[in-house]
Design a protein around this motif. Structure first.
Motif, PDB file in Angstrom:
ATOM      1  N   GLU A 178       4.718  13.898 -12.304  1.00  0.00           N
ATOM      2  CA  GLU A 178       3.631  14.039 -11.516  1.00  0.00           C
ATOM      3  C   GLU A 178       2.567  12.555 -11.452  1.00  0.00           C
ATOM      4  N   ALA A 179       2.281  12.387 -12.838  1.00  0.00           N
ATOM      5  CA  ALA A 179       1.716  10.992 -12.949  1.00  0.00           C
ATOM      6  C   ALA A 179       2.022   9.750 -12.447  1.00  0.00           C
ATOM      7  N   GLU A 180       3.760   9.768 -12.720  1.00  0.00           N
ATOM      8  CA  GLU A 180       4.249   8.792 -12.169  1.00  0.00           C
ATOM      9  C   GLU A 180       4.388   8.422 -10.824  1.00  0.00           C
ATOM     10  N   ILE A 181       4.480   9.659  -9.949  1.00  0.00           N
ATOM     11  CA  ILE A 181       4.529   9.761  -8.757  1.00  0.00           C
ATOM     12  C   ILE A 181       2.974   9.327  -8.140  1.00  0.00           C
ATOM     13  N   LYS A 182       2.082   9.940  -8.648  1.00  0.00           N
ATOM     14  CA  LYS A 182       0.557   9.498  -8.391  1.00  0.00           C
ATOM     15  C   LYS A 182       0.333   7.913  -8.525  1.00  0.00           C
ATOM     16  N   LYS A 183       0.824   7.750  -9.544  1.00  0.00           N
ATOM     17  CA  LYS A 183       0.401   6.241  -9.874  1.00  0.00           C
ATOM     18  C   LYS A 183       1.269   5.220  -8.698  1.00  0.00           C
ATOM     19  N   ARG A 184       2.196   5.433  -8.490  1.00  0.00           N
ATOM     20  CA  ARG A 184       2.958   4.765  -7.607  1.00  0.00           C
ATOM     21  C   ARG A 184       2.397   4.979  -5.890  1.00  0.00           C
ATOM     22  N   GLN A 185       1.997   5.992  -5.539  1.00  0.00           N
ATOM     23  CA  GLN A 185       1.098   6.286  -4.446  1.00  0.00           C
ATOM     24  C   GLN A 185      -0.012   5.793  -4.359  1.00  0.00           C
ATOM     25  N   GLY A 186      -0.759   5.767  -5.595  1.00  0.00           N
ATOM     26  CA  GLY A 186      -2.161   5.472  -5.560  1.00  0.00           C
ATOM     27  C   GLY A 186      -2.846   6.572  -5.197  1.00  0.00           C
ATOM     28  N   ASP A 187      -2.497   7.566  -5.625  1.00  0.00           N
ATOM     29  CA  ASP A 187      -2.973   8.984  -5.358  1.00  0.00           C
ATOM     30  C   ASP A 187      -3.803   9.500  -6.578  1.00  0.00           C
ATOM     31  N   LEU A 188      -4.742   8.846  -7.011  1.00  0.00           N
ATOM     32  CA  LEU A 188      -5.398   9.048  -8.248  1.00  0.00           C
ATOM     33  C   LEU A 188      -7.030   9.173  -8.136  1.00  0.00           C
ATOM     34  N   PRO A 189      -7.676   9.784  -8.838  1.00  0.00           N
ATOM     35  CA  PRO A 189      -9.290   9.893  -8.705  1.00  0.00           C
ATOM     36  C   PRO A 189      -9.897   8.565  -8.679  1.00  0.00           C
ATOM     37  N   ASP A 190     -11.057   8.648  -8.054  1.00  0.00           N
ATOM     38  CA  ASP A 190     -11.762   7.062  -8.047  1.00  0.00           C
ATOM     39  C   ASP A 190     -11.820   6.440  -9.381  1.00  0.00           C
ATOM     40  N   SER A 191     -12.304   7.404 -10.602  1.00  0.00           N
ATOM     41  CA  SER A 191     -12.431   6.726 -11.924  1.00  0.00           C
ATOM     42  C   SER A 191     -10.889   5.961 -12.448  1.00  0.00           C
ATOM     43  N   TYR A 192      -9.834   6.032 -12.014  1.00  0.00           N
ATOM     44  CA  TYR A 192      -8.591   5.772 -12.297  1.00  0.00           C
ATOM     45  C   TYR A 192      -8.775   4.278 -12.534  1.00  0.00           C
ATOM     46  N   GLU A 193      -9.088   3.423 -11.461  1.00  0.00           N
ATOM     47  CA  GLU A 193      -9.058   2.039 -11.572  1.00  0.00           C
ATOM     48  C   GLU A 193      -9.950   1.533 -12.884  1.00  0.00           C
ATOM     49  N   MET A 194     -11.159   2.055 -13.027  1.00  0.00           N
ATOM     50  CA  MET A 194     -12.089   1.497 -13.854  1.00  0.00           C
ATOM     51  C   MET A 194     -11.637   1.824 -15.314  1.00  0.00           C
ATOM     52  N   GLU A 195     -11.448   3.319 -15.567  1.00  0.00           N
ATOM     53  CA  GLU A 195     -10.882   3.810 -16.812  1.00  0.00           C
ATOM     54  C   GLU A 195      -9.516   3.606 -17.357  1.00  0.00           C
ATOM     55  N   LEU A 196      -8.587   3.533 -16.506  1.00  0.00           N
ATOM     56  CA  LEU A 196      -7.102   3.324 -16.747  1.00  0.00           C
ATOM     57  C   LEU A 196      -6.743   2.132 -16.180  1.00  0.00           C
ATOM     58  N   LEU A 197      -6.654   1.882 -15.030  1.00  0.00           N
ATOM     59  CA  LEU A 197      -5.831   0.585 -14.512  1.00  0.00           C
ATOM     60  C   LEU A 197      -6.384  -0.755 -15.085  1.00  0.00           C
ATOM     61  N   GLU A 198      -7.842  -0.821 -15.006  1.00  0.00           N
ATOM     62  CA  GLU A 198      -8.174  -2.036 -15.564  1.00  0.00           C
ATOM     63  C   GLU A 198      -8.070  -2.596 -16.983  1.00  0.00           C
ATOM     64  N   PRO A 199      -8.065  -1.446 -17.771  1.00  0.00           N
ATOM     65  CA  PRO A 199      -7.763  -1.848 -19.567  1.00  0.00           C
ATOM     66  C   PRO A 199      -6.005  -2.108 -19.476  1.00  0.00           C
ATOM     67  N   PHE A 200      -5.452  -1.390 -18.698  1.00  0.00           N
ATOM     68  CA  PHE A 200      -4.013  -1.651 -18.737  1.00  0.00           C
ATOM     69  C   PHE A 200      -3.523  -2.865 -18.259  1.00  0.00           C
ATOM     70  N   LEU A 201      -4.277  -3.413 -17.239  1.00  0.00           N
ATOM     71  CA  LEU A 201      -3.910  -4.879 -16.816  1.00  0.00           C
ATOM     72  C   LEU A 201      -4.518  -5.754 -17.827  1.00  0.00           C
ATOM     73  N   GLU A 202      -5.630  -5.484 -18.351  1.00  0.00           N
ATOM     74  CA  GLU A 202      -6.191  -6.426 -19.363  1.00  0.00           C
ATOM     75  C   GLU A 202      -5.190  -6.528 -20.241  1.00  0.00           C
ATOM     76  N   ASN A 203      -4.703  -5.386 -20.836  1.00  0.00           N
ATOM     77  CA  ASN A 203      -3.765  -5.502 -21.911  1.00  0.00           C
ATOM     78  C   ASN A 203      -2.380  -6.152 -21.623  1.00  0.00           C
ATOM     79  N   ALA A 204      -1.790  -5.981 -20.281  1.00  0.00           N
ATOM     80  CA  ALA A 204      -0.740  -6.582 -19.785  1.00  0.00           C
ATOM     81  C   ALA A 204      -0.788  -8.122 -20.070  1.00  0.00           C
ATOM     82  N   ALA A 205      -1.954  -8.660 -19.482  1.00  0.00           N
ATOM     83  CA  ALA A 205      -2.421  -9.886 -19.341  1.00  0.00           C
ATOM     84  C   ALA A 205      -2.303 -10.651 -20.793  1.00  0.00           C
ATOM     85  N   LEU A 206      -2.713  -9.670 -21.719  1.00  0.00           N
ATOM     86  CA  LEU A 206      -2.941 -10.241 -23.116  1.00  0.00           C
ATOM     87  C   LEU A 206      -1.345 -10.439 -23.506  1.00  0.00           C
TER      88      LEU A 206
END
Length: 187
Positions: free
Chosen positions: A75-103
């Motif tokens: 379910e998480a994989e599908i929702k991640k691909r579809q962008g169907d996650l709560p509003d808090s997702y970007e700040m709480e999970l996506l942004e830290p992941f992107l920072e880590n990927a860039a690092l």
């Protein structure tokens, strides 16, 4: 049988050949960010000058989604691909992941510079399923100060009439290995 990184490189080499002057004397770095591993290949004039893999991939983000929102992995994989996650997702999970990927990309580049005689990279290509995450290409370009783009292995290819072009183009970075494997038949 083929090795994933070899197949991905075959697709990348075709794209490099489409660059001005066939990409001669330019250093291209491919970061293929998969589910568990990031494969790094750095090429110069059709030769691999550096290669390694790092234990970093999109499953880390999916696992964070599972933990934070109580979803199954699927379910998480599908929702991640579809962008169907709560509003808090970007700040709480996506942004830290992107920072880590860039690092991780920045560290890999620094390791390349310190362990080889090379001191530049002219172009970064991002491939794999994570390459399509919104904001990844921008943060990698910002952190590395290098030209960065999401790879499209089908660029310049003619598509069959029964292929859904929109879907193929939007998922293209995830098909890098498949494209390279298919190209073996046409080499």
């Amino acid at each position: 049988m083929d090795i994933e990184s070899f197949a991905a490189r075959a697709a990348v080499e075709r794209l490099i050949e489409q660059q001005p002057n066939g990409g001669q004397d330019q250093i291209y770095a491919l970061f293929q960010i998969g589910s568990k591993v990031t494969y790094i290949s750095i090429l110069l004039n059709g030769e691999v000058i550096y290669e390694r893999d790092q234990q970093f991939g999109g499953n880390q983000l999916t696992q964070d989604i599972v933990r934070n929102y109580g979803l199954s992995f699927e379910e998480a994989e599908i929702k991640k691909r579809q962008g169907d996650l709560p509003d808090s997702y970007e700040m709480e999970l996506l942004e830290p992941f992107l920072e880590n990927a860039a690092l991780e990309v920045t560290r890999a580049i620094q390791f390349f510079f310190t362990s080889t005689p090379y001191t530049r990279i002219d172009q970064i290509y991002l491939g794999g399923g994570c390459a399509m995450l919104p904001g990844l290409v921008d943060i990698v370009a910002e952190r590395t100060k290098l030209s960065t783009s999401v790879i499209s292995p089908f660029k310049g290819m003619e598509l069959g009439s029964n292929v859904n072009e929109k879907s193929l183009r939007s998922d293209a970075p995830a098909y890098l290995v498949a494209c390279g494997l298919a190209m073996r038949r046409y080499g």
